[in-house]
Design a protein around this motif. Structure first.
Motif, PDB file in Angstrom:
ATOM      1  N   ASP A 351      41.662  25.465  34.664  1.00 32.58           N
ATOM      2  CA  ASP A 351      40.738  26.528  35.068  1.00 32.58           C
ATOM      3  C   ASP A 351      41.317  27.289  36.252  1.00 32.58           C
ATOM      4  O   ASP A 351      41.465  26.736  37.347  1.00 32.58           O
ATOM      5  N   SER A 352      41.635  28.559  36.038  1.00 29.43           N
ATOM      6  CA  SER A 352      42.260  29.354  37.091  1.00 29.43           C
ATOM      7  C   SER A 352      41.359  30.454  37.634  1.00 29.43           C
ATOM      8  O   SER A 352      41.653  31.034  38.678  1.00 29.43           O
ATOM      9  N   HIS A 353      40.267  30.754  36.922  1.00 22.20           N
ATOM     10  CA  HIS A 353      39.366  31.814  37.375  1.00 22.20           C
ATOM     11  C   HIS A 353      37.938  31.278  37.363  1.00 22.20           C
ATOM     12  O   HIS A 353      37.395  30.974  36.300  1.00 22.20           O
ATOM     13  N   TRP A 354      37.357  31.184  38.554  1.00 23.05           N
ATOM     14  CA  TRP A 354      36.031  30.616  38.669  1.00 23.05           C
ATOM     15  C   TRP A 354      35.354  31.103  39.955  1.00 23.05           C
ATOM     16  O   TRP A 354      36.006  31.610  40.874  1.00 23.05           O
ATOM     17  N   LEU A 355      34.054  30.932  40.008  1.00 20.30           N
ATOM     18  CA  LEU A 355      33.257  31.198  41.203  1.00 20.30           C
ATOM     19  C   LEU A 355      32.446  29.941  41.508  1.00 20.30           C
ATOM     20  O   LEU A 355      31.993  29.245  40.604  1.00 20.30           O
ATOM     21  N   GLY A 356      32.234  29.686  42.766  1.00 15.83           N
ATOM     22  CA  GLY A 356      31.429  28.539  43.134  1.00 15.83           C
ATOM     23  C   GLY A 356      32.049  27.759  44.284  1.00 15.83           C
ATOM     24  O   GLY A 356      33.039  28.189  44.882  1.00 15.83           O
ATOM     25  N   VAL A 418      38.305  40.792  30.131  1.00 15.62           N
ATOM     26  CA  VAL A 418      38.500  39.494  30.777  1.00 15.62           C
ATOM     27  C   VAL A 418      39.315  39.651  32.052  1.00 15.62           C
ATOM     28  O   VAL A 418      39.026  39.026  33.083  1.00 15.62           O
ATOM     29  N   THR A 419      40.354  40.493  32.001  1.00 14.54           N
ATOM     30  CA  THR A 419      41.179  40.727  33.191  1.00 14.54           C
ATOM     31  C   THR A 419      40.351  41.316  34.324  1.00 14.54           C
ATOM     32  O   THR A 419      40.518  40.953  35.498  1.00 14.54           O
ATOM     33  N   THR A 420      39.446  42.239  33.976  1.00 13.78           N
ATOM     34  CA  THR A 420      38.572  42.831  35.002  1.00 13.78           C
ATOM     35  C   THR A 420      37.720  41.761  35.664  1.00 13.78           C
ATOM     36  O   THR A 420      37.585  41.715  36.898  1.00 13.78           O
ATOM     37  N   VAL A 421      37.141  40.877  34.843  1.00 15.31           N
ATOM     38  CA  VAL A 421      36.302  39.820  35.408  1.00 15.31           C
ATOM     39  C   VAL A 421      37.140  38.868  36.257  1.00 15.31           C
ATOM     40  O   VAL A 421      36.727  38.462  37.353  1.00 15.31           O
ATOM     41  N   ALA A 422      38.315  38.510  35.775  1.00 11.53           N
ATOM     42  CA  ALA A 422      39.187  37.620  36.535  1.00 11.53           C
ATOM     43  C   ALA A 422      39.536  38.220  37.893  1.00 11.53           C
ATOM     44  O   ALA A 422      39.574  37.521  38.913  1.00 11.53           O
ATOM     45  N   GLU A 423      39.790  39.527  37.916  1.00 11.28           N
ATOM     46  CA  GLU A 423      40.130  40.196  39.169  1.00 11.28           C
ATOM     47  C   GLU A 423      38.951  40.171  40.135  1.00 11.28           C
ATOM     48  O   GLU A 423      39.131  40.006  41.341  1.00 11.28           O
ATOM     49  N   THR A 424      37.725  40.319  39.632  1.00 14.78           N
ATOM     50  CA  THR A 424      36.556  40.286  40.526  1.00 14.78           C
ATOM     51  C   THR A 424      36.385  38.908  41.152  1.00 14.78           C
ATOM     52  O   THR A 424      35.835  38.777  42.246  1.00 14.78           O
ATOM     53  N   MET A 425      36.863  37.877  40.462  1.00 16.92           N
ATOM     54  CA  MET A 425      36.731  36.520  40.994  1.00 16.92           C
ATOM     55  C   MET A 425      37.775  36.220  42.053  1.00 16.92           C
ATOM     56  O   MET A 425      37.484  35.565  43.066  1.00 16.92           O
ATOM     57  N   GLY A 431      34.986  45.886  40.170  1.00 16.19           N
ATOM     58  CA  GLY A 431      34.717  45.975  38.742  1.00 16.19           C
ATOM     59  C   GLY A 431      33.302  45.573  38.400  1.00 16.19           C
ATOM     60  O   GLY A 431      32.784  45.960  37.342  1.00 16.19           O
ATOM     61  N   VAL A 432      32.672  44.794  39.272  1.00 20.50           N
ATOM     62  CA  VAL A 432      31.268  44.424  39.096  1.00 20.50           C
ATOM     63  C   VAL A 432      30.377  45.203  40.056  1.00 20.50           C
ATOM     64  O   VAL A 432      29.306  45.686  39.682  1.00 20.50           O
TER      65      VAL A 432
END
Length: 595
Positions: A351-356, A418-425, A431-432
């Motif tokens: 897991d390389s992209h996550w929030l928390g 998916v890349t956009t979401v990964a960048e926001t993390m 992007g968000v």
């Protein structure tokens, strides 16, 4: 007529100083209390005569005061006061003070400055102190003088605690003076009553020793109402060291009841056995306590970290916070042909992209809703194939999902989402943020304020998560970091951190090089395996707060410590507005729409 003031205290220095050099005498406080010994405190015992009992309407007619320290009288202050109004005949019969006696006496505005100077820097003592102090404070208010808010001791309160009913029928000054064989009999004249109160005070002080009261701090606490069962257990705190560390209250079965921390454990633990501790649960905890265990630490950071770990490990019933860090959840991008957001209890190496982490599933789901409202990732849970079609869900039929299940969006186009979401993390969250601000503005323009508030709350949840995640990630990715901070004793507090976990702590004494201590800390540091966060987020955040202090110095780091230049932290002002004044978000959204 002027006040009669006789002050026998040497005035070459301030009270409690050496006349030879004006420096305060060195005092070795007791190991247990580190407080002001009663024998070294200057007290001013005061008594007033007045025209009535209400401080807001009656006036002072006489002031008598005695300055004492260590059983020795240092000075006296006595004066009649012209109240500016007739004295009631009943008051004259009680005190003997008549209108003729005070006719030439100074007014309180002339007397009060001299009395305040006489009592400056001392502890006031009175028998039924609220009466006398209340009149003095009211007089200061009327005369335009700032009340100095001195510390106050009430001999009535002490007598109630120290003199049994079978010894005296009541706690009146005359009764106590006769019982303790005071050298002066009170007669409702201020100076005589003050002298009698001095003798009563000294007799009460003799009894205080038998109750373990030797300092002002203990005296102030002794006068408060503390349940006997709590006071009886105060002996449990006698051997607690006055150093940084963690303390554990244990019951008769040796089970932890409560875990706490302090930079001075002795002082903090004693506070649980005082009247200042009013929390019902804490008093119940103390009642059940059989012994107190302590763990001394090198400095405050180590103590805070050990407290968190012990609470997580033992889950004491009287601790409310940090008991279940293992219950935290994460929001991650799944690893599959068409990734989606998933709330999980554990992360893996892949897991390389996550929030928390999030403290609740609800906050994680609110963050997920914020992301998918801005970036239309699929929300269904089946694993989708790049080759095989799957049935469309309701969101796809409503046009709220790009429908990768039906291959209505190419793998490459979906990959861009998916890349956009990964960048926001991991980096720029715009992007968000921008789409949600635009959405809030549009809803506000349509006067759909409740819908706008829902989007605002989701945006705030996302920003909190992104800011926290990126801040933690900056430290957890570092294999080893060593830092030192100046301590109160001018030595150095040392911390070794690996992947966000405190693995060693030390303290270097002042006046010597801290390097040997640092090398010893590194040599004995705990080994951390893996690159994922090696500690609960609460621990890493405490370490971050310590590292970010201006007095902390980085000694060594195995990797660069950095945060994304256009990361989520730059949106802290926006988050603050969202949390404090939600309406401002609509204005921000409107401004963005006009760009």
């Amino acid at each position: 007529m002027v006040p009669s003031v006789v002050d026998t205290e040497n005035t070459a220095g301030t009270p409690g100083t050496s006349p030879a050099n004006g420096r305060r005498k060195a005092v070795q406080p007791s190991l247990l209390d580190r407080g002001e010994p009663l024998s070294e405190i200057t007290f001013v015992v005061v008594d007033l005569e007045t025209t009535g009992v209400a401080a807001d309407s009656a006036q002072i007619t006489e002031i008598g005061a005695i300055k004492v320290r260590g059983g020795e009288i240092l000075g006296e202050f006595a004066t009649l006061v012209n109240p500016g109004e007739p004295i009631d005949a009943r008051i004259t019969m009680l005190t003997g003070i008549s209108d003729d006696m005070v006719a030439s006496a100074p007014r309180i505005a002339e007397v009060l400055p001299a009395f305040l100077e006489f009592a400056a820097g001392t502890v006031l003592v009175a028998h039924n102190a609220p009466f006398d102090v209340g009149f003095l404070k009211a007089a200061a208010d009327r005369c335009g003088y700032a009340w100095p808010k001195p510390r106050v001791v009430d001999t009535v309160v002490l007598a109630r605690r120290l003199v049994d009913r079978d010894e005296v029928p009541n706690k009146r000054l005359g009764t106590l003076a006769r019982y303790f064989r005071a050298t002066v009999s009170p007669n409702h004249r201020a100076l005589a009553d003050a002298r009698a109160t001095v003798d009563v005070l000294h007799a009460l002080f003799e009894r205080l020793g038998g109750h373990g009261v030797h300092t002002y701090e203990e005296l102030a606490e002794f006068g408060r109402q503390v349940p006997p069962e709590l006071r009886a257990k105060r002996k449990l705190a006698e051997r607690v060291p006055d150093s940084p560390g963690v303390y554990i209250f244990r019951d008769a079965d040796d089970q932890p009841l409560y875990v706490g921390t302090s930079i001075n454990m002795a002082s903090r633990v004693r506070s649980y056995f005082t009247a200042g501790e009013t929390r019902r649960q804490m008093r119940e905890m103390v009642r059940r306590t059989f012994r107190i265990e302590t763990v001394e630490c090198a400095h405050g950071l180590e103590a805070e970290v050990r407290e968190l770990r012990m609470i997580a490990a033992h889950k004491p019933p009287f601790n409310r916070r940090s008991k279940h860090p293992e219950g935290a959840v994460w929001l991650k991008l799944t690893s599959e042909p068409y990734p989606r957001l998933s709330v999980v209890h554990r992360l893996s190496e892949k897991d390389s992209h996550w929030l928390g982490p999030f403290s609740s599933r609800g906050s994680a789901e609110a963050t997920a809703q914020a992301i998918v409202e801005a970036v239309p990732l699929r929300q269904c849970t089946p694993r989708l194939s790049l080759r095989t079609l799957s049935p469309a869900c309701a969101l796809a039929e409503l046009g709220k999902c790009p429908a990768p299940c039906r291959h209505e969006i190419s793998a490459d186009a979906y990959g861009e989402l998916v890349t956009t979401v990964a960048e926001t993390m991991t980096g720029d969250p715009d992007g968000v943020v921008r789409p949600l601000l635009d959405r809030i503005g549009a809803l506000a323009d349509m006067e759909r304020f409740e819908d706008a508030a829902v989007v605002r709350e989701r945006l705030a949840a996302f920003l909190r998560a992104a800011i926290r995640t990126q801040r933690l990630a900056g430290l957890t990715r570092i294999g080893e970091l060593t830092a030192a901070r100046r301590a109160a004793d001018r030595g150095w507090d040392i911390a070794v951190v690996r992947h966000g976990r405190l693995v060693s702590a030390a303290h270097s004494a002042p006046g010597v090089s801290p390097m040997p201590s640092i090398e010893a800390a590194l040599a004995t540091a705990e080994t951390v395996v893996g690159t994922l966060p090696a500690a609960y987020a609460a621990e890493t955040e405490k370490i971050l707060n310590w590292l970010e202090h201006p007095d902390t110095r980085l000694v060594h780091t195995s990797d660069g410590w950095s945060s994304p230049a256009r990361g989520a932290a730059r949106h802290r002002p926006l988050l603050a507005k969202a949390e404090e004044t939600p309406a401002l978000l609509g204005k921000v959204g409107d401004r963005r729409n006009r760009r």
